[in-house]
Scaffold this active site. Sequence first.
Site, short mmCIF file in Angstrom:
data_model
loop_
_atom_site.label_atom_id
_atom_site.label_comp_id
_atom_site.label_asym_id
_atom_site.label_seq_id
_atom_site.Cartn_x
_atom_site.Cartn_y
_atom_site.Cartn_z
N LYS A 22 0.81 -1.23 0.00
CA LYS A 22 0.00 0.00 0.00
C LYS A 22 0.84 1.27 0.00
CE LYS A 22 -4.29 -1.70 2.00
NZ LYS A 22 -3.95 -2.87 2.84
N GLU A 80 11.57 -10.00 5.83
CA GLU A 80 10.58 -9.81 4.76
C GLU A 80 11.23 -9.96 3.39
OE1 GLU A 80 9.20 -5.82 4.97
OE2 GLU A 80 9.17 -5.79 7.13
N PHE A 110 15.24 7.11 6.83
CA PHE A 110 15.18 8.03 5.70
C PHE A 110 14.33 9.24 6.07
CE2 PHE A 110 16.07 3.85 3.96
CZ PHE A 110 17.08 4.10 3.05
C1 LIG Z 1 14.95 -4.36 -0.33
C2 LIG Z 1 14.34 -3.71 0.88
C3 LIG Z 1 15.08 -2.78 1.59
C4 LIG Z 1 14.53 -2.16 2.72
N1 LIG Z 1 15.28 -1.23 3.41
C5 LIG Z 1 14.74 -0.61 4.48
C6 LIG Z 1 15.50 0.38 5.20
O1 LIG Z 1 16.65 0.68 4.90
N2 LIG Z 1 14.90 0.99 6.27
C7 LIG Z 1 13.62 0.69 6.65
O2 LIG Z 1 13.14 1.28 7.60
N3 LIG Z 1 12.88 -0.27 6.00
C8 LIG Z 1 13.42 -0.90 4.93
N4 LIG Z 1 12.69 -1.86 4.26
C9 LIG Z 1 11.47 -2.36 4.88
C10 LIG Z 1 10.22 -1.62 4.50
O3 LIG Z 1 10.06 -0.54 5.37
C11 LIG Z 1 9.14 -2.69 4.72
O4 LIG Z 1 9.24 -3.61 3.67
C12 LIG Z 1 7.79 -2.12 4.83
O5 LIG Z 1 7.68 -1.46 6.08
C13 LIG Z 1 6.71 -3.17 4.70
O6 LIG Z 1 6.42 -3.80 5.90
P1 LIG Z 1 5.20 -4.80 6.05
O7 LIG Z 1 5.58 -6.09 5.41
O8 LIG Z 1 4.99 -4.97 7.54
O9 LIG Z 1 4.00 -4.19 5.39
C14 LIG Z 1 13.21 -2.50 3.13
C15 LIG Z 1 12.48 -3.45 2.41
C16 LIG Z 1 13.02 -4.06 1.29
C17 LIG Z 1 12.21 -5.06 0.53
N1 LIG Z 2 6.29 -10.11 -5.58
C1 LIG Z 2 5.85 -10.30 -4.32
N2 LIG Z 2 6.74 -10.44 -3.30
C2 LIG Z 2 6.30 -10.63 -2.04
N3 LIG Z 2 4.99 -10.71 -1.69
C3 LIG Z 2 4.06 -10.58 -2.67
C4 LIG Z 2 4.46 -10.38 -4.02
N4 LIG Z 2 3.33 -10.30 -4.79
C5 LIG Z 2 2.30 -10.46 -3.97
N5 LIG Z 2 2.70 -10.63 -2.68
C6 LIG Z 2 1.77 -10.81 -1.55
O1 LIG Z 2 1.77 -9.59 -0.83
C7 LIG Z 2 2.02 -9.83 0.56
C8 LIG Z 2 2.92 -8.75 1.12
O2 LIG Z 2 2.39 -7.46 1.00
P1 LIG Z 2 2.67 -6.43 2.16
O3 LIG Z 2 2.01 -5.15 1.75
O4 LIG Z 2 4.12 -6.41 2.50
O5 LIG Z 2 1.83 -7.02 3.35
P2 LIG Z 2 2.24 -7.56 4.79
O6 LIG Z 2 2.46 -6.34 5.61
O7 LIG Z 2 1.05 -8.35 5.24
O8 LIG Z 2 3.49 -8.36 4.64
C9 LIG Z 2 2.72 -11.18 0.63
O9 LIG Z 2 2.46 -11.84 1.87
C10 LIG Z 2 2.13 -11.92 -0.56
O10 LIG Z 2 0.96 -12.61 -0.16
MG LIG Z 3 5.31 -7.48 4.04
#
Ligand SMILES: Cc1cc2nc3c(=O)[nH]c(=O)nc-3n(C[C@H](O)[C@H](O)[C@H](O)COP(=O)(O)O)c2cc1C
Ligand SMILES: Nc1ncnc2c1ncn2[C@@H]1O[C@H](COP(=O)(O)OP(=O)(O)O)[C@@H](O)[C@H]1O
Ligand SMILES: [Mg+2]
Length: 186
Positions: A22, A80, A110
Amino acid sequence: MKSRLPYFAVGTVVKGFGRGSKELGIPTANFPEHVVEQLPAEIQTGIYYGWAKVDNGPTHKMVMSIGWNPYYKNEKKSMETHIMHVFEDDFYGSELKVIMLGYIRGEKNFNSLEELITAIKGDIAESDKQLSLPEHQNFKSHPFFTGRSEPHCNGITKEDIANGISNGLPDSKKLINGSLENGDNS
Ligand SMILES: Cc1cc2nc3c(=O)[nH]c(=O)nc-3n(C[C@H](O)[C@H](O)[C@H](O)COP(=O)(O)O)c2cc1C
Ligand SMILES: Nc1ncnc2c1ncn2[C@@H]1O[C@H](COP(=O)(O)OP(=O)(O)O)[C@@H](O)[C@H]1O
Ligand SMILES: [Mg+2]
């Protein structure tokens, strides 16, 4: 200290905070707490690249974030995986297997969401480049992905293996706490 990479992990995809898709436009499949807790101390927080497989699907490139997401100040450490593939649907509850092969950078805070997104896109590009190298290609078809394997092989010990708990790898490539026992490719 011996590198703990490659590190192998498997677990069921659970819900996170719903920010990845989102707010960032970059979904991350979150591992459950027990998988995060099994990480050895040598696997520091930060961003890793490697390969990922969902259930019986194909293996894809992935980039993973491990830590407390300083931008969001999470209270719990998370692990993640953003899979570099477009999926038709969510796959919560599916089994996710990953092999972490390399470390890119530490977690950072950031000043804006845009800067976080730019950094993540840079990590995706770097992972894509690294994983195309021949030395990383062979892990795509590693027995961990292609063979029969126990669903819970995180942190498997020498004693487990002695007791016949298999992780589906040939004897020459048994997993010890997520690393290859014979230490090759590390
Ligand atoms: C490749 C990658 C790099 C990231 N780097 C950072 C970072 O440097 N700092 C940070 O606060 N979050 C970082 N994140 C995490 C994002 O903030 C996180 O994926 C996001 O909060 C989604 O969380 P959720 O799965 O609970 O929705 C990174 C995520 C990815 C996939
Ligand atoms: N390319 C992808 N990589 C990772 N998760 C994906 C991808 N495409 C769809 N998804 C779905 O989206 C979810 C992650 O979305 P995200 O917004 O990070 O939600 P959450 O906070 O619940 O992890 C995964 O759990 C999976 O079901
Ligand atoms: Mg997630």
